[in-house]
Design a protein around this motif. Structure first.
Motif, mmCIF file in Angstrom:
data_model
loop_
_atom_site.group_PDB
_atom_site.id
_atom_site.type_symbol
_atom_site.label_atom_id
_atom_site.label_comp_id
_atom_site.label_asym_id
_atom_site.label_seq_id
_atom_site.Cartn_x
_atom_site.Cartn_y
_atom_site.Cartn_z
ATOM 1 N N LEU A 1 -46.484 29.693 70.154
ATOM 2 C CA LEU A 1 -47.159 28.855 69.162
ATOM 3 C C LEU A 1 -46.987 27.370 69.474
ATOM 4 N N ILE A 2 -45.796 26.987 69.894
ATOM 5 C CA ILE A 2 -45.562 25.583 70.258
ATOM 6 C C ILE A 2 -46.425 25.207 71.453
ATOM 7 N N GLN A 3 -46.574 26.152 72.369
ATOM 8 C CA GLN A 3 -47.435 25.921 73.536
ATOM 9 C C GLN A 3 -48.881 25.698 73.106
ATOM 10 N N GLN A 4 -49.267 26.327 71.999
ATOM 11 C CA GLN A 4 -50.626 26.166 71.469
ATOM 12 C C GLN A 4 -50.713 25.003 70.485
ATOM 13 N N SER A 5 -49.669 24.189 70.422
ATOM 14 C CA SER A 5 -49.605 23.028 69.522
ATOM 15 C C SER A 5 -49.691 23.422 68.055
ATOM 16 N N ARG A 6 -49.154 24.581 67.718
ATOM 17 C CA ARG A 6 -49.126 25.026 66.323
ATOM 18 C C ARG A 6 -47.814 24.611 65.677
ATOM 19 N N GLN A 7 -47.871 24.227 64.402
ATOM 20 C CA GLN A 7 -46.697 23.865 63.630
ATOM 21 C C GLN A 7 -46.091 25.126 63.007
ATOM 22 N N LEU A 8 -44.809 25.319 63.190
ATOM 23 C CA LEU A 8 -44.157 26.530 62.696
ATOM 24 C C LEU A 8 -43.897 26.487 61.187
ATOM 25 N N LYS A 9 -43.586 25.309 60.664
ATOM 26 C CA LYS A 9 -43.187 25.197 59.265
ATOM 27 C C LYS A 9 -44.243 25.727 58.290
ATOM 28 N N PRO A 10 -45.532 25.367 58.452
ATOM 29 C CA PRO A 10 -46.534 25.904 57.520
ATOM 30 C C PRO A 10 -46.641 27.427 57.576
ATOM 31 N N ILE A 11 -46.469 28.004 58.759
ATOM 32 C CA ILE A 11 -46.522 29.462 58.882
ATOM 33 C C ILE A 11 -45.334 30.086 58.169
ATOM 34 N N GLN A 12 -44.169 29.495 58.339
ATOM 35 C CA GLN A 12 -42.966 29.988 57.662
ATOM 36 C C GLN A 12 -43.106 29.897 56.142
#
Length: 264
Positions: A234-245
């Protein structure tokens, strides 16, 4: 008229809910035949308790569902007692003998219950005979219930999912979502739902949803998923983890409160 036992009198006075309140020790004292063929030591305590309680319920209000519960109970007990029976007790060799007796009981009861329920049309037992014995006739009848209210239970939606997962991933996901919708507040949720959703979304290459359900699964005891790899993807895809969590935490709260609705 024969004398009514104190335990049965308690049942008559307190109603059906008392089944959940009966103490295993009391059952064994009043009905030793429900306990004497299981190992008497401390091994497999939870598995034994389930068997004894379901035997007691079945003796008062027999049902196909209780036969299904007992089949699952004895499967779990067999796994536990098979392991325990391999453990040598240095001082008391008879301990191992008692555990072997429990193992033989599990094998006998599984055979007996399977034979007695072979022709049942209960959806739970149809699923059991298909999933354990590859009974295609049972599967055919089980699938006939799909559009009825007979399968509107979480465990039956999961059962349907085990069939469709082989060839229809989107439908399987919807079935697992519906299983989560059917849980009521404080129900015990099947952790395999979260493992399956994570795996399915991984195969669909929807890594955000895979991570969401893996993260949610942590709250339900699922701790064997490799979320680190998903986070890296996800980080590689520039996605933010916090909103998913945060979304996962929201779903967890909804599930625990019996208010989950499948995402559109």
């Amino acid at each position: 008229m024969g004398r009514i036992s104190p335990l049965l009198l308690l049942l008559l006075l307190s109603g059906c809910d008392s089944f959940n309140q009966i103490n295993v020790k009391d059952i064994c004292e009043q009905n030793p035949q429900m306990c004497s063929d299981l190992n008497p030591d401390g091994w497999c305590r939870a598995e034994k308790a389930n068997i004894i309680k379901h035997r007691f319920e079945q003796s008062h209000s027999p049902s196909d569902k209780l036969n299904y519960d007992l089949l699952l109970d004895f499967e779990q007990y067999k796994k536990c007692i098979a392991k325990a029976s391999q453990i040598e007790h240095i001082k008391l060799k008879e301990k191992k003998t008692e555990r072997v007796k429990g193992l033989l009981t599990a094998e006998r009861e599984l055979k007996r219950l399977a034979a007695e329920t072979r022709d049942s049309m209960s959806p739970h037992l149809l699923y059991y005979h298909w999933s354990r014995f590859h009974n295609d006739k049972a599967l055919k009848h089980f699938l006939e219930y799909e559009k009825t209210n007979r399968l509107q239970y979480p465990e039956m939606q999961v059962a349907l999912a085990t069939y469709y997962i082989k060839f229809d991933r989107p439908k399987t996901i919807q079935l697992l979502y519906h299983a989560l919708e059917l849980y009521k507040k404080n129900d015990e949720v099947d952790p395999e739902i979260f493992r399956s959703l994570t795996s399915l979304f991984m195969k669909e290459e929807q890594y955000d949803w895979a991570y969401l359900w893996g993260f949610a699964g942590l709250e339900f005891g699922v701790d064997d998923l490799d979320l680190t790899s998903l986070e890296a993807l996800l980080i590689q895809q520039s996605r933010q983890l916090k909103p998913i969590q945060q979304q996962a935490e929201s779903y967890v709260e909804m599930i625990e409160n019996g208010q989950f609705m499948a995402p559109q």
